[in-house]
Design a protein around this motif. Structure first.
Motif, PDB file in Angstrom:
ATOM      1  N   PRO A 185       7.362  -9.783  -2.816  1.00  0.00           N
ATOM      2  CA  PRO A 185       6.816  -8.275  -2.455  1.00  0.00           C
ATOM      3  C   PRO A 185       6.693  -8.438  -1.039  1.00  0.00           C
ATOM      4  O   PRO A 185       6.380  -8.907  -0.198  1.00  0.00           O
ATOM      5  CB  PRO A 185       5.511  -7.327  -3.073  1.00  0.00           C
ATOM      6  N   GLU A 226      -2.052  -0.765   6.048  1.00  0.00           N
ATOM      7  CA  GLU A 226      -1.547  -0.772   5.192  1.00  0.00           C
ATOM      8  C   GLU A 226       0.148  -0.035   5.913  1.00  0.00           C
ATOM      9  O   GLU A 226       1.177   0.149   5.509  1.00  0.00           O
ATOM     10  CB  GLU A 226      -1.450   0.101   4.038  1.00  0.00           C
ATOM     11  N   LYS A 234       3.999   1.232  -0.760  1.00  0.00           N
ATOM     12  CA  LYS A 234       2.708   1.028  -2.019  1.00  0.00           C
ATOM     13  C   LYS A 234       1.963   2.199  -2.331  1.00  0.00           C
ATOM     14  O   LYS A 234       1.872   2.607  -3.126  1.00  0.00           O
ATOM     15  CB  LYS A 234       2.528  -0.694  -1.892  1.00  0.00           C
ATOM     16  N   SER A 237       3.348   5.441  -4.088  1.00  0.00           N
ATOM     17  CA  SER A 237       3.636   4.922  -5.823  1.00  0.00           C
ATOM     18  C   SER A 237       1.912   4.795  -6.025  1.00  0.00           C
ATOM     19  O   SER A 237       1.987   5.278  -7.505  1.00  0.00           O
ATOM     20  CB  SER A 237       4.494   4.299  -5.599  1.00  0.00           C
ATOM     21  N   GLU A 238       0.690   4.355  -5.701  1.00  0.00           N
ATOM     22  CA  GLU A 238      -0.448   4.171  -5.545  1.00  0.00           C
ATOM     23  C   GLU A 238      -1.187   6.027  -6.080  1.00  0.00           C
ATOM     24  O   GLU A 238      -1.594   6.313  -6.911  1.00  0.00           O
ATOM     25  CB  GLU A 238      -1.104   3.242  -5.456  1.00  0.00           C
TER      26      GLU A 238
END
Length: 285
Positions: A185, A226, A234, A237-238
């Motif tokens: 990842p 982030e 990511k 998606s969360e």
């Protein structure tokens, strides 16, 4: 001699397939895979092409030929063509300020442009770049109610008249070929790193001077650590609301005062329910 044109004169490009080939030659593999790939065995991707190719037209001959009438009325607006630019994320990975270029092109041709939640350009930047744009905004339903409400307020302030709610991406597709570009990842494989070095033009256009573009619309809500390219995805998606339902859609319909389009319809029963809830349009997935 039968091969696609590979130069820089776009007027010589004859088809979408030829344009795609030109793009592929200019992009590193991982970026092209993100753009062109599908999920798992890519059956849906192939059927999107084959099902349209299976449609044939039976035309009469020896009829007077006139200039075709291409105008259409969509959601109460007259358009010169039955075409709109749909939402697509991370366009800045393909070309600098690509969201703004798409918006300006749509405005020049009086066509609607839909900005994705996961665009690189912000809602505000698009409106500033194209003041006369028929501006639509695409929303991924979010778990965080405050973040979703702030996105809606920003879209309203920017004059977005149509909200497109995507319902078929709460669980993202398993893009196996896309994942094969990475050793782990957030870490490109060695082969893909070397492939990036073989595309200095892309590196100069996209990476210089600030590195990979960030998700402009969501940047205010993403934790600072982030706010890189893969960390942002990511985060998205969360944040997807996997429990988004017809009841929540009904509340969103009451909240949004403009036109509302539901994107992600596969079943005729869902289409009928969307109409019953007051949707102004649907997008068939």
């Amino acid at each position: 001699m039968r091969r696609y044109y590979r130069g820089h004169d776009l007027q010589r490009i004859q088809s979408v397939a030829e344009m795609a080939a030109a793009a592929r030659a200019r992009l590193p593999h991982f970026a092209w895979e993100y753009l062109a790939g599908g999920a798992e065995d890519e059956l849906t991707l192939s059927r999107n092409v084959s099902d349209l190719q299976a449609i044939g037209l039976q035309a009469h001959t020896l009829r007077p030929c006139a200039e075709p009438k291409r105008e259409v009325t969509l959601l109460g607006k007259a358009l010169p063509l039955p075409i709109g630019i749909g939402p697509s994320g991370y366009n800045g990975m393909l070309w600098p300020d690509a969201d703004l270029a798409l918006a300006r092109a749509a405005a020049r041709r009086r066509l609607p442009f839909t900005l994705s939640t996961v665009s690189n350009a912000t809602i505000e930047a698009v409106r500033q770049a194209a003041p006369e744009l028929d501006f639509w905004f695409q929303l991924y339903p979010m778990k965080a109610a405050e973040m979703q409400e702030d996105l809606l307020l920003r879209a309203e302030r920017a004059g977005c008249e149509v909200l497109v709610v995507t319902t078929d991406a709460s669980i993202l597709g398993n893009r196996e070929w896309d994942r094969r570009s990475f050793a782990r990842p957030r870490q490109l494989s060695l082969r893909n790193k070397l492939d990036v070095l073989l595309h200095p033009g892309w590196m100069k256009r996209v990476l210089y001077p600030g590195g990979m573009p960030v998700l402009g619309n969501l940047a205010p809500y993403i934790p600072p650590a982030e706010r890189n390219a893969l960390g942002s995805m990511k985060f998205v998606s969360e944040q997807m609301d996997t429990q988004f339902s017809w009841d929540k859609l009904a509340r969103l319909r009451q909240r949004w005062q403009g036109k509302l389009v539901l994107k992600g319809i596969l079943h005729e029963d869902d289409a009928l329910q969307a109409v019953a809830l007051g949707m102004d349009g649907i997008v068939v997935t």
